[in-house]
Design an enzyme around this catalytic site. Sequence first.
Site, PDB file in Angstrom:
ATOM      1  N   ASP A 266      20.778   4.062 -27.214  1.00 16.21           N
ATOM      2  CA  ASP A 266      20.022   2.987 -27.332  1.00 16.21           C
ATOM      3  C   ASP A 266      19.185   3.007 -28.512  1.00 16.21           C
ATOM      4  OD1 ASP A 266      18.301   1.091 -25.638  1.00 16.21           O
ATOM      5  OD2 ASP A 266      16.747   2.243 -26.360  1.00 16.21           O
ATOM      6  N   GLU A 304      25.533  14.864 -36.046  1.00 14.02           N
ATOM      7  CA  GLU A 304      24.895  15.891 -35.424  1.00 14.02           C
ATOM      8  C   GLU A 304      25.401  15.791 -33.997  1.00 14.02           C
ATOM      9  OE1 GLU A 304      20.815  16.750 -35.736  1.00 14.02           O
ATOM     10  OE2 GLU A 304      20.687  18.568 -34.812  1.00 14.02           O
TER      11      GLU A 304
END
Length: 609
Positions: A266, A304
Amino acid sequence: MQTERMARNAVSLVLPLLMSMALTAAPQSAPAGVTQAKPAQHVAEAQRGTTPAGAAAESEERERDWWKNAVIYEVYPRSFQDSNGDGVGDLNGITSRLDYLKALGVDAIWLTPVYPSPQVDFGYDISDYRSIDPQYGTLADFDHLVAEAKKRGIRVLMDMVMNHTSDQDPWFLASRSSRDNPYRDWYMWHDGKEETANDKGAPPNNWQSEFGHSAWQWDEKTRQYYYHKFYPQQPDLNWDNPKVHEAFKQIIAFWLERGVAGFRFDAITTLFEDPKPVINAFGEPQTDGFKTEFLPGVHTVMQEMRAWCDTFDSPSFPGTRVLIGETYMKNISSLDEEYGTREKPEFQLPMDTQLAFINRCDVSAFRTKIHEVEDGIDGNTPLLLFDNHDNPRLDVRYGDGVHDTAIQRVLATVLLASRGAALMYYGDEIGMKTTPPKRIEDVKDPMGITGWPKEKGRDGERTPMQWDASANTGFTTATAKPWLPVPPSAATINVAEEEKDPNSLLNWFKALTRMRKTVPSMGAAGAETLIDNDNAKVLSWTRKAPGEASVVIAANFTADPQTANLAGEDAGLKTAQLRTLLKSPGGKDPISADRIELQPFGVYIGQVK
Ligand code: GLC
């Protein structure tokens, strides 16, 4: 979310279903899910070598690449199905509708947030990332949903909100408790301008919240401001703090281990802020979006998170964990960057909002955006969509009030007959209409409360799913009060009606999803080529997988009948005879590609014989 919401117009004519549709794509009994994962047992057998090596490799590849041709269905849980009569949808309600989703050809569902939340932003203000809000059920209900979905070959994707938490999250409660609390630097605290002992000073700068007013909120206890991109109850996390990274990796692991197949990230482009003042040539503070959006750190975080997700594989539902991005990018090259690189991948599926929000039936605009995404993302998989819970539905953005159903067939065709993954919003398959509240006292979305009457908020696109013509449309019990009112259009626009009608929009969607799975050129391996590119009225393209028959698709983008000649530039089509796979109700079967007659907003899909 998209910052500029469309002004609504008042079109809502129900188009009488005048035409008859031929669904000749594949028999109803065609096995669904050719591209779906096989049960784990098959994989185990393959690994033991009990199936031929070729088949095993193919099945493994299919599981790895399940997302490349996936139909992903966005469920807004509050509004999909209520199972306990409190007027709010819930997880058990979703579970009870899985057979419907399977019949629709859905490969994965994305749940907007179901975590515990004060519900200021209806779940996008999370106060506990490792549980389920009691309104929606329990963790056991969640596990049950995942298990039942898996039985039907449907994967479950969660929303992952990393930009901010709720102001009731224990992290924030700790952070605001004192300036030296260990959680203080998990959020974006800042002194006011020209602060004095008795005066809070002005907000640190003039950044505005996405939902109106200053993006800085004064906190009296510790006498500093905190930053909130969205509501004041949604304080932004500080992604310069490595502990925040670690905390989210653990949250992600928690859900992956529970069997989720990935996440929709989001508001991801707003993760970082750069509050250093920049003074422009007129001596004024520079507050452009580039200080609060699209900062380079987002790429590092997503690399990551991708690397982290790639280390997970669940024996219970093998296949890639997929990262979807809420990526309202400025142009195709910035969308391209969201995929990352081969060495440092980021999202598998950043949303292509370029195509989604053209907001008018304009062939050349569609052609441009489709060309751009085909050429501009380095062979990656596009994630096409037209709709979501933050924008008025398609009737408002694309409808003309007369041909809305036919127009939605055109959009469904672009969505589902193009190369790539497809993301649809609940209710689009039946043509649900935007139904905003009429009085401010009925508004639930704080954005509408703040913005009324100019901005009515997002309630209009979040009304209950329309299942049948009964009281409360089958969404909840007849006597319950649904959290948002059932639109009057539910009397005629509902699943039960449309299931019975072979010419309905719902059956059009089903025919398209079936085709994606049963016609090889319509699958992930089917290259897409736009053809007849000078035609300003009809959008046409071909799909072709190596060694398979081509498929030709033509969609009339106008309210007048059109005849397309697709035999022009493509040598293969010059002499081609076509076998109809799907056509709009009442449409003609062309003999050859040089004369495809289309009704107003008519669609034709044929396979080269
Ligand atoms: C995203 C969501 C939207 C929400 C906002 C803040 O844009 O789609 O519904 O309000 O983030 O979390």
